[in-house]
Design an enzyme around this catalytic site. Structure first.
Site, PDB file in Angstrom:
ATOM      1  N   GLY A  54       0.919  -1.358   0.009  1.00  0.00           N
ATOM      2  CA  GLY A  54      -0.016  -0.042   0.069  1.00  0.00           C
ATOM      3  C   GLY A  54       0.894   1.310   0.035  1.00  0.00           C
ATOM      4  O   GLY A  54       2.156   0.997   0.378  1.00  0.00           O
ATOM      5  N   CYS A  81       5.571  -6.165   1.489  1.00  0.00           N
ATOM      6  CA  CYS A  81       5.845  -4.819   1.457  1.00  0.00           C
ATOM      7  C   CYS A  81       5.007  -3.655   2.681  1.00  0.00           C
ATOM      8  O   CYS A  81       5.593  -4.098   3.689  1.00  0.00           O
ATOM      9  CB  CYS A  81       5.330  -4.142   0.127  1.00  0.00           C
ATOM     10  SG  CYS A  81       6.277  -2.621  -0.437  1.00  0.00           S
ATOM     11  N   TYR A  82       4.081  -3.068   2.471  1.00  0.00           N
ATOM     12  CA  TYR A  82       3.613  -2.308   3.495  1.00  0.00           C
ATOM     13  C   TYR A  82       2.929  -3.351   4.622  1.00  0.00           C
ATOM     14  O   TYR A  82       3.029  -3.164   5.770  1.00  0.00           O
ATOM     15  CB  TYR A  82       2.322  -1.348   2.926  1.00  0.00           C
ATOM     16  CG  TYR A  82       1.667  -0.589   4.216  1.00  0.00           C
ATOM     17  CD1 TYR A  82       1.956   0.427   4.369  1.00  0.00           C
ATOM     18  CD2 TYR A  82       0.344  -1.386   4.891  1.00  0.00           C
ATOM     19  CE1 TYR A  82       1.451   1.160   5.610  1.00  0.00           C
ATOM     20  CE2 TYR A  82      -0.397  -0.616   5.844  1.00  0.00           C
ATOM     21  CZ  TYR A  82       0.166   0.728   6.043  1.00  0.00           C
ATOM     22  OH  TYR A  82      -0.682   1.389   7.164  1.00  0.00           O
ATOM     23  N   HIS A 166       7.335  -7.824  -3.820  1.00  0.00           N
ATOM     24  CA  HIS A 166       6.117  -8.443  -4.409  1.00  0.00           C
ATOM     25  C   HIS A 166       6.011  -9.654  -5.275  1.00  0.00           C
ATOM     26  O   HIS A 166       6.728  -9.770  -6.331  1.00  0.00           O
ATOM     27  CB  HIS A 166       5.385  -7.223  -5.275  1.00  0.00           C
ATOM     28  CG  HIS A 166       5.197  -6.235  -4.549  1.00  0.00           C
ATOM     29  ND1 HIS A 166       3.703  -5.948  -4.254  1.00  0.00           N
ATOM     30  CD2 HIS A 166       5.548  -4.786  -4.546  1.00  0.00           C
ATOM     31  CE1 HIS A 166       3.798  -4.562  -3.695  1.00  0.00           C
ATOM     32  NE2 HIS A 166       4.799  -3.960  -3.891  1.00  0.00           N
ATOM     33  N   GLU A 168       3.703 -11.494  -5.985  1.00  0.00           N
ATOM     34  CA  GLU A 168       2.488 -11.766  -6.956  1.00  0.00           C
ATOM     35  C   GLU A 168       2.742 -11.562  -8.492  1.00  0.00           C
ATOM     36  O   GLU A 168       2.003 -11.818  -9.509  1.00  0.00           O
ATOM     37  CB  GLU A 168       1.341 -11.049  -6.525  1.00  0.00           C
ATOM     38  CG  GLU A 168       1.344  -9.782  -6.667  1.00  0.00           C
ATOM     39  CD  GLU A 168       2.026  -8.804  -5.213  1.00  0.00           C
ATOM     40  OE1 GLU A 168       1.646  -7.802  -4.879  1.00  0.00           O
ATOM     41  OE2 GLU A 168       3.029  -9.512  -4.520  1.00  0.00           O
ATOM     42  N   GLY A 221     -23.793 -12.751 -25.420  1.00  0.00           N
ATOM     43  CA  GLY A 221     -22.579 -13.629 -26.413  1.00  0.00           C
ATOM     44  C   GLY A 221     -21.255 -13.528 -25.975  1.00  0.00           C
ATOM     45  O   GLY A 221     -20.417 -14.360 -26.670  1.00  0.00           O
ATOM     46  N   ASP A 224     -18.337 -14.113 -20.447  1.00  0.00           N
ATOM     47  CA  ASP A 224     -19.026 -14.136 -19.001  1.00  0.00           C
ATOM     48  C   ASP A 224     -20.573 -14.731 -19.093  1.00  0.00           C
ATOM     49  O   ASP A 224     -20.921 -15.405 -18.304  1.00  0.00           O
ATOM     50  CB  ASP A 224     -18.702 -12.846 -18.254  1.00  0.00           C
ATOM     51  CG  ASP A 224     -17.547 -12.293 -18.491  1.00  0.00           C
ATOM     52  OD1 ASP A 224     -16.396 -13.189 -18.170  1.00  0.00           O
ATOM     53  OD2 ASP A 224     -17.176 -11.223 -18.421  1.00  0.00           O
ATOM     54  N   LYS A 366     -11.426 -13.891 -14.798  1.00  0.00           N
ATOM     55  CA  LYS A 366     -11.792 -14.185 -16.383  1.00  0.00           C
ATOM     56  C   LYS A 366     -11.160 -15.532 -16.618  1.00  0.00           C
ATOM     57  O   LYS A 366     -11.898 -16.489 -17.197  1.00  0.00           O
ATOM     58  CB  LYS A 366     -11.180 -13.058 -17.114  1.00  0.00           C
ATOM     59  CG  LYS A 366     -11.223 -13.546 -18.715  1.00  0.00           C
ATOM     60  CD  LYS A 366     -12.722 -13.120 -19.232  1.00  0.00           C
ATOM     61  CE  LYS A 366     -12.794 -11.811 -19.272  1.00  0.00           C
ATOM     62  NZ  LYS A 366     -14.389 -11.376 -19.790  1.00  0.00           N
TER      63      LYS A 366
END
Length: 517
Positions: A54, A81-82, A166, A168, A221, A224, A366
């Site tokens: 953050g 991190c934070y 990080h 990720e 269409g 999702d 997604k």
């Protein structure tokens, strides 16, 4: 109950990505604002906590704090991190501004064996100004970098760890291994977040929510809504009534291809309603993006309500809302980050609508949606269809939306995507970080002077946008061949009336979003 890892969001641009990475490990993970009421989080019976990065400084007045239940739980905690600085601050260590800020690639050396990071050198991605300058009592220094002497710390007995970098992001090559060690070896979370499990749980949840009522499926269409409709159909069969509303904001040939694709997989039961004039009327004179989304969201709902009144026992509306839609539309009090944009099926819904919502994909990313679609037997051409926003071309037609400008945009977009398809550059089943996950044209209400056939022109600008992404929470612009860009530009200015200039968008997400509005 599914084992769950909780990510507390302290405002990092990567917070959503942490949750996404944990789910890649087939462990369920949810993202919550750090100040979410404890009962909401504890109800999920978490197996461990991850504290995100953050922008704040832990020693400043009003900085986000560590909720008491996190440490009181005795569960494993990983501070990033934070999050690491917050653990240090709360547990009696020292955090101070660094001698110099550290952004970008760095090397961390871990010289103490531990369950989070075995000994060795790690290429990592740093993004911080403050740093730890004194460990809390009971913690051991595990690793250092050139600018962060205390880059990795841990208390094995309490199962609390902190890392200054990080894990990720893709820029930390061993980041997934680090997260896996935390989730698996330290938290002991069961890996049961699989398509089979998700489908079984979704079917049970839909049946419990809907009962004997009927559900109106709002299908477009796109990936999702198609997967959501297939899930609801798996759960309640004939209780599902599917409706495709032609809002006049579709891509070239979209209506016809949607009818063919969905009718084939919904037993020919798709209803189609032409409401293009109503949407154009609702958008007349509207230029502000949020106002466009609200107008479109409300018009959709009114059309669904009108259709439902002609049916019997329809109490529910199904939408293809996915997790990024929810995250980007959250109110400020429930998110550590600002609202990015109100998605028409989240923040754009009218308060007085007459439906209860069925949103089976609401907590899926997604890539998870696509895996569910494949498990349900949907064809690749539907699952890997180019993403298209719910508000359609209205958010790619910057400025006022008119029938004439939409026609211009459709024609330019068709040229761009057809050239990409001919070059076999659009993403194929399986996905990749290098393929084009999404490509489109945006039309700017910016006119410039040009010359065609010795005649002065004063026309609008078309923007080409092509990005690579796995999760659509982050994206990078694609380095298209110059020859292809030149061919697309030449075709658009020569074949599309109203455009005399073409530019290419070179911006990643973040700082930009994929769509322009």
């Amino acid at each position: 109950m599914t084992d769950t890892i909780i990510v507390l969001d302290y405002g990092s641009q990567y917070a959503q990505l942490i949750a996404r990475r944990v789910r890649e490990l087939q462990v369920y993970c949810e993202l919550f604002h750090w100040n979410t009421p404890p009962e909401e989080i504890l109800a999920l019976n978490p197996k461990g906590y991850i504290l995100s990065g953050g922008p704040a400084s832990v020693y400043e007045e009003g900085a986000p704090t560590l909720p008491a239940y996190v440490l009181d739980s005795g569960l494993p905690v990983l501070g990033i991190c934070y999050g690491m600085q917050l653990l240090t601050h709360d547990l009696g260590g020292k955090v101070a501004p660094g001698g110099e800020r550290e952004y970008g690639h760095a090397k961390v050396n871990v010289n103490v064996d531990n369950p989070l990071m075995p000994q060795g050198d790690y290429e990592v991605w740093m993004s911080h100004g403050d740093r730890v300058e004194g460990l809390p009592p009971g913690f051991e220094l595990l690793g250092s970098s050139a600018n962060s002497p205390w880059a990795v710390m841990g208390n094995a007995e309490r199962r609390i760890y902190g890392i200054q970098f990080h894990p990720e992001v893709h820029h930390t090559p061993q980041g997934m291994t680090i997260l896996e060690n935390f989730v698996d070896a330290i938290c002991g979370a069961e890996r049961d977040w699989t398509p089979k499990h998700i489908i079984e749980k979704s079917v049970a949840d839909i049946r419990a929510q809907v009962g004997d009522a009927r559900v109106l499926a709002a299908v477009s269409g796109g990936v999702d809504s198609s997967v959501a409709a297939a899930l609801v159909h798996r759960a309640i069969g004939g209780q599902l009534c599917a409706l495709f509303v032609d809002n006049g904001l579709l891509r070239q040939g979209e209506l016809e291809s949607v009818q063919v694709a969905l009718n084939e997989h919904m037993d020919g039961s798709l209803n189609v309603l032409d409401a293009s004039q109503d949407f154009l009327s609702a958008l007349s004179g509207v230029t502000e993006p949020e106002a466009k989304r609200r107008a479109i969201g409300e018009t959709f709902i009114r059309k669904f309500e009108s259709f439902a009144r002609q049916q019997e026992n329809i109490d529910f509306l199904m939408q293809g809302t996915i997790y990024p839609d929810v995250i980007e539309s959250r109110a400020p009090e429930r998110s550590a980050a600002q609202v990015i944009k109100s998605h028409h099926n989240v923040g754009g819904l009218p308060k007085d609508m007459h439906f209860a919502l069925v949103e089976p994909l609401r907590y899926l990313f997604k890539d998870e949606v696509r895996r569910i679609g494949a498990a349900l037997g949907l064809p690749d051409e539907l699952i890997w269809r180019q993403p298209f926003p719910g508000p359609g071309l209205a958010v790619r037609c910057l400025g006022e939306v008119t029938a004439e400008r939409l026609a211009t945009l459709r024609a330019a977009d068709a040229i761009f995507t057809s050239e990409l398809r001919a070059a076999e550059l659009l993403e194929q089943p399986g996905g990749s970080d290098t393929g084009i996950a999404q490509a489109f044209v945006a039309l700017l209400p910016v006119k410039s002077v040009g010359v065609m056939g010795d005649q002065r022109t004063y026309q609008e600008t078309a923007v080409l946008r092509a990005v690579s992404s796995q999760d659509f929470m982050t994206a990078d612009w694609v380095r298209l061949p110059y020859e292809l860009l030149a061919r697309v530009s030449s075709r658009i200015v020569n074949e599309v009336k109203g455009v005399n200039r073409v530019v290419y968008d070179l911006t990643s997400k973040p700082p930009a979003t994929i769509e322009w509005e």
